[in-house]
Design a protein around this motif. Structure first.
Motif, PDB file in Angstrom:
ATOM      1  N   ARG A   1       0.848  -1.179   0.000  1.00 22.02           N
ATOM      2  CA  ARG A   1       0.000   0.000   0.000  1.00 22.02           C
ATOM      3  C   ARG A   1       0.889   1.236   0.000  1.00 22.02           C
ATOM      4  O   ARG A   1       1.728   1.416   0.870  1.00 22.02           O
ATOM      5  N   ARG A   2       0.742   2.073  -1.020  1.00 18.88           N
ATOM      6  CA  ARG A   2       1.584   3.253  -1.129  1.00 18.88           C
ATOM      7  C   ARG A   2       1.167   4.267  -0.077  1.00 18.88           C
ATOM      8  O   ARG A   2       0.033   4.693  -0.015  1.00 18.88           O
TER       9      ARG A   2
ATOM     10  N   THR B   1       0.097  -3.580  -6.784  1.00 18.25           N
ATOM     11  CA  THR B   1       0.070  -2.228  -6.239  1.00 18.25           C
ATOM     12  C   THR B   1      -1.298  -1.574  -6.488  1.00 18.25           C
ATOM     13  O   THR B   1      -2.124  -2.094  -7.252  1.00 18.25           O
ATOM     14  N   SER B   2      -1.519  -0.443  -5.824  1.00 19.31           N
ATOM     15  CA  SER B   2      -2.768   0.320  -5.972  1.00 19.31           C
ATOM     16  C   SER B   2      -3.986  -0.565  -5.720  1.00 19.31           C
ATOM     17  O   SER B   2      -4.997  -0.469  -6.424  1.00 19.31           O
ATOM     18  N   THR B   3      -3.876  -1.440  -4.745  1.00 17.95           N
ATOM     19  CA  THR B   3      -4.932  -2.400  -4.438  1.00 17.95           C
ATOM     20  C   THR B   3      -5.203  -2.374  -2.941  1.00 17.95           C
ATOM     21  O   THR B   3      -4.318  -2.677  -2.137  1.00 17.95           O
TER      22      THR B   3
END
Length: 227
Positions: free
Chosen positions: A8-9, A142-144
């Motif tokens: 998670r960014r 990513t972005s999930t």
């Protein structure tokens, strides 16, 4: 299927991370250098089956100064010095005169110098870790946003919208979201993570020689996430 990792960014604005052994770590705690060293190096006292190739990173050496500005902070500084000694952390105690000699623009009654501090670009570290995961056959999504974790006797299922992954074991390294994901997994806990954003200021090139070290306040026990 290969082990699934979700990243998670968070705090994407942060370009550097301070690399230092904390003088404030309580001796014997999980954050003390003595506790962290075996597990980080040997994987719970046991060499890994295969070690990833060594990755070199550029870093900036910048000693850290913990500066006490009054008598209350001076007593706390003495406590930090004791902890550092137990944790076998190299430090140097500076009196007011020596502090002023080394940092003419900093005022304080005493300071602790921590030479082992440095600055590294943690995005490069993360990118290198990602390459090792993928080289070992892992997948990175990513972005999930993970929205469910279901555990049975022999497996755990991680869900994100219409996507899901199953594995025998799940290791959650969620940082600021750790308490939320613990609740998703059905773990009852009264622990909550309260994030605070810290910032570093860089002097312009014409003034870069004013400060020679990273300057920190003495941590306040009532505000343990600062300093």
């Amino acid at each position: 299927m290969p082990a699934c990792c979700w990243w998670r960014r968070r705090l994407s604005w942060a370009r550097t991370k301070l690399a230092t052994t904390a003088a404030s770590s309580i001796p014997g705690s999980t954050t003390s250098p003595a506790a962290a060293r075996p597990s980080c190096v040997a994987g719970a006292h046991r060499p890994p089956r295969s070690s990833p190739p060594r990755t070199e990173f550029r870093s900036t050496s910048a000693a850290k100064l913990l500066v006490a500005t009054n008598q209350v902070e001076l007593r706390r500084l003495d406590n930090l010095a004791e902890r550092a000694a137990v944790n076998r952390l190299e430090i140097e105690r500076l009196d007011a005169a020596e502090l002023r000699r080394r940092e003419p623009y900093i005022r304080g009654v005493a300071a602790l110098l921590v030479p082992s501090t440095g600055i590294i670009d943690f995005r490069l570290v993360t990118a290198a870790m990602a390459k090792h995961v993928e080289a070992a056959g892992g997948q990175i999504q990513t972005s999930t946003e993970v929205d469910r974790i279901d555990e049975t006797g022999d497996a755990v299922t991680i869900g994100a919208g219409e996507q899901h992954w199953s594995a025998r074991r799940l290791v959650v390294c969620a940082g600021l979201q750790a308490d939320r994901l613990a609740r998703l997994a059905g773990i009852r806990t009264d622990t909550a993570i309260v994030p605070f954003r810290g910032e570093y200021y860089q002097l312009p090139a014409a003034r870069k020689d004013i400060i020679r070290h990273l300057i920190y306040p003495v941590p306040d026990p009532d505000l343990p996430f600062l300093g």
